[in-house]
Design a protein around this motif. Structure first.
Motif, PDB file in Angstrom:
ATOM      1  N   ILE A 110       0.868  -1.172   0.000  1.00 40.36           N
ATOM      2  CA  ILE A 110       0.000   0.000   0.000  1.00 40.36           C
ATOM      3  C   ILE A 110       0.904   1.221   0.000  1.00 40.36           C
ATOM      4  N   ALA A 111       0.789   2.026  -1.043  1.00 42.87           N
ATOM      5  CA  ALA A 111       1.568   3.261  -1.152  1.00 42.87           C
ATOM      6  C   ALA A 111       0.586   4.425  -1.193  1.00 42.87           C
ATOM      7  N   HIS A 112       1.084   5.615  -1.021  1.00 39.31           N
ATOM      8  CA  HIS A 112       0.226   6.799  -1.055  1.00 39.31           C
ATOM      9  C   HIS A 112       0.750   7.768  -2.097  1.00 39.31           C
ATOM     10  N   ARG A 113      -0.143   8.276  -2.910  1.00 39.38           N
ATOM     11  CA  ARG A 113       0.157   9.338  -3.867  1.00 39.38           C
ATOM     12  C   ARG A 113      -0.653  10.537  -3.411  1.00 39.38           C
ATOM     13  N   GLY A 114       0.017  11.401  -2.649  1.00 36.38           N
ATOM     14  CA  GLY A 114      -0.708  12.495  -2.013  1.00 36.38           C
ATOM     15  C   GLY A 114      -1.568  11.914  -0.903  1.00 36.38           C
ATOM     16  N   GLN A 115      -2.868  12.187  -0.962  1.00 33.79           N
ATOM     17  CA  GLN A 115      -3.804  11.640   0.018  1.00 33.79           C
ATOM     18  C   GLN A 115      -4.463  10.352  -0.458  1.00 33.79           C
ATOM     19  N   GLN A 116      -4.193   9.949  -1.698  1.00 34.06           N
ATOM     20  CA  GLN A 116      -4.862   8.792  -2.289  1.00 34.06           C
ATOM     21  C   GLN A 116      -4.020   7.524  -2.101  1.00 34.06           C
ATOM     22  N   PRO A 117      -4.590   6.475  -1.501  1.00 25.53           N
ATOM     23  CA  PRO A 117      -3.844   5.223  -1.358  1.00 25.53           C
ATOM     24  C   PRO A 117      -3.791   4.473  -2.699  1.00 25.53           C
ATOM     25  N   ILE A 118      -2.653   3.855  -2.968  1.00 24.87           N
ATOM     26  CA  ILE A 118      -2.461   3.040  -4.160  1.00 24.87           C
ATOM     27  C   ILE A 118      -2.169   1.618  -3.683  1.00 24.87           C
ATOM     28  N   TYR A 119      -2.974   0.669  -4.115  1.00 22.57           N
ATOM     29  CA  TYR A 119      -2.837  -0.713  -3.676  1.00 22.57           C
ATOM     30  C   TYR A 119      -2.193  -1.561  -4.763  1.00 22.57           C
ATOM     31  N   SER A 120      -1.270  -2.425  -4.359  1.00 23.36           N
ATOM     32  CA  SER A 120      -0.688  -3.423  -5.247  1.00 23.36           C
ATOM     33  C   SER A 120      -1.076  -4.785  -4.714  1.00 23.36           C
ATOM     34  N   ALA A 121      -1.468  -5.666  -5.612  1.00 25.93           N
ATOM     35  CA  ALA A 121      -1.921  -6.991  -5.186  1.00 25.93           C
ATOM     36  C   ALA A 121      -1.160  -8.075  -5.941  1.00 25.93           C
ATOM     37  N   GLN A 122      -0.979  -9.195  -5.280  1.00 24.07           N
ATOM     38  CA  GLN A 122      -0.398 -10.369  -5.910  1.00 24.07           C
ATOM     39  C   GLN A 122      -1.540 -11.363  -6.113  1.00 24.07           C
ATOM     40  N   VAL A 123      -1.782 -11.715  -7.366  1.00 24.81           N
ATOM     41  CA  VAL A 123      -2.941 -12.530  -7.717  1.00 24.81           C
ATOM     42  C   VAL A 123      -2.477 -13.867  -8.274  1.00 24.81           C
ATOM     43  N   ALA A 124      -3.133 -14.919  -7.843  1.00 22.67           N
ATOM     44  CA  ALA A 124      -2.874 -16.264  -8.373  1.00 22.67           C
ATOM     45  C   ALA A 124      -4.097 -16.701  -9.178  1.00 22.67           C
ATOM     46  N   VAL A 125      -3.885 -16.892 -10.475  1.00 15.63           N
ATOM     47  CA  VAL A 125      -4.958 -17.339 -11.358  1.00 15.63           C
ATOM     48  C   VAL A 125      -4.811 -18.841 -11.507  1.00 15.63           C
ATOM     49  N   ALA A 126      -5.846 -19.586 -11.161  1.00 17.71           N
ATOM     50  CA  ALA A 126      -5.758 -21.044 -11.141  1.00 17.71           C
ATOM     51  C   ALA A 126      -5.500 -21.643 -12.529  1.00 17.71           C
ATOM     52  N   PRO A 127      -6.490 -22.000 -13.296  1.00 13.09           N
ATOM     53  CA  PRO A 127      -6.246 -22.571 -14.619  1.00 13.09           C
ATOM     54  C   PRO A 127      -6.292 -21.523 -15.729  1.00 13.09           C
ATOM     55  N   ASP A 128      -5.968 -21.963 -16.941  1.00  7.50           N
ATOM     56  CA  ASP A 128      -5.905 -21.048 -18.078  1.00  7.50           C
ATOM     57  C   ASP A 128      -7.253 -20.456 -18.463  1.00  7.50           C
ATOM     58  N   HIS A 129      -8.359 -21.111 -18.175  1.00  6.24           N
ATOM     59  CA  HIS A 129      -9.653 -20.568 -18.592  1.00  6.24           C
ATOM     60  C   HIS A 129     -10.011 -19.284 -17.837  1.00  6.24           C
ATOM     61  N   ASN A 130      -9.338 -19.021 -16.714  1.00  7.77           N
ATOM     62  CA  ASN A 130      -9.571 -17.770 -15.981  1.00  7.77           C
ATOM     63  C   ASN A 130      -8.663 -16.633 -16.451  1.00  7.77           C
ATOM     64  N   ARG A 131      -7.712 -16.940 -17.308  1.00  7.15           N
ATOM     65  CA  ARG A 131      -6.741 -15.925 -17.743  1.00  7.15           C
ATOM     66  C   ARG A 131      -7.424 -14.754 -18.437  1.00  7.15           C
ATOM     67  N   ASP A 132      -8.378 -15.018 -19.324  1.00  7.82           N
ATOM     68  CA  ASP A 132      -9.073 -13.932 -20.020  1.00  7.82           C
ATOM     69  C   ASP A 132      -9.841 -13.048 -19.046  1.00  7.82           C
ATOM     70  N   ASN A 133     -10.485 -13.664 -18.056  1.00  8.12           N
ATOM     71  CA  ASN A 133     -11.210 -12.886 -17.053  1.00  8.12           C
ATOM     72  C   ASN A 133     -10.245 -12.030 -16.226  1.00  8.12           C
ATOM     73  N   TYR A 134      -9.091 -12.586 -15.912  1.00  9.31           N
ATOM     74  CA  TYR A 134      -8.074 -11.863 -15.156  1.00  9.31           C
ATOM     75  C   TYR A 134      -7.570 -10.658 -15.952  1.00  9.31           C
ATOM     76  N   LEU A 135      -7.254 -10.860 -17.220  1.00 15.19           N
ATOM     77  CA  LEU A 135      -6.779  -9.754 -18.046  1.00 15.19           C
ATOM     78  C   LEU A 135      -7.854  -8.688 -18.221  1.00 15.19           C
TER      79      LEU A 135
END
Length: 80
Positions: free
Chosen positions: A8-33
């Motif tokens: 979690i970083a801050h740009r001024g007063q606005q928080p910026i979130y970074s997430a680490q995501v694990a996509v299970a099988p390949d059929h979820n890849r399009d939804n993830y993108l």
């Protein structure tokens, strides 16, 4: 799809979130993108040029990071 908040970083007063995501099988890849590109991320390109190679992307990434680093150095040296 599962994920955790990585940073979690801050740009001024606005928080910026970074997430680490694990996509299970390949059929979820399009939804993830779709989730990534539908977000309010202004750093992602709106149009993908078919002629840009991975080396071009690496070069552009280095240029942008170098410019950001130069701005930080400039601010640090120009302090009053």
């Amino acid at each position: 799809m599962t994920g955790t908040v990585a940073r979690i970083a801050h740009r001024g007063q606005q928080p910026i979130y970074s997430a680490q995501v694990a996509v299970a099988p390949d059929h979820n890849r399009d939804n993830y993108l779709q989730l990534i590109y539908d977000g309010a991320n202004q750093t992602l390109p709106q149009v993908q040029d078919a002629w840009i190679t991975p080396f071009d992307e690496l070069y552009m990434n280095l240029v942008v990071r170098t410019q950001a680093y130069e701005r930080r150095l400039s601010r640090w040296f120009n302090r009053v």
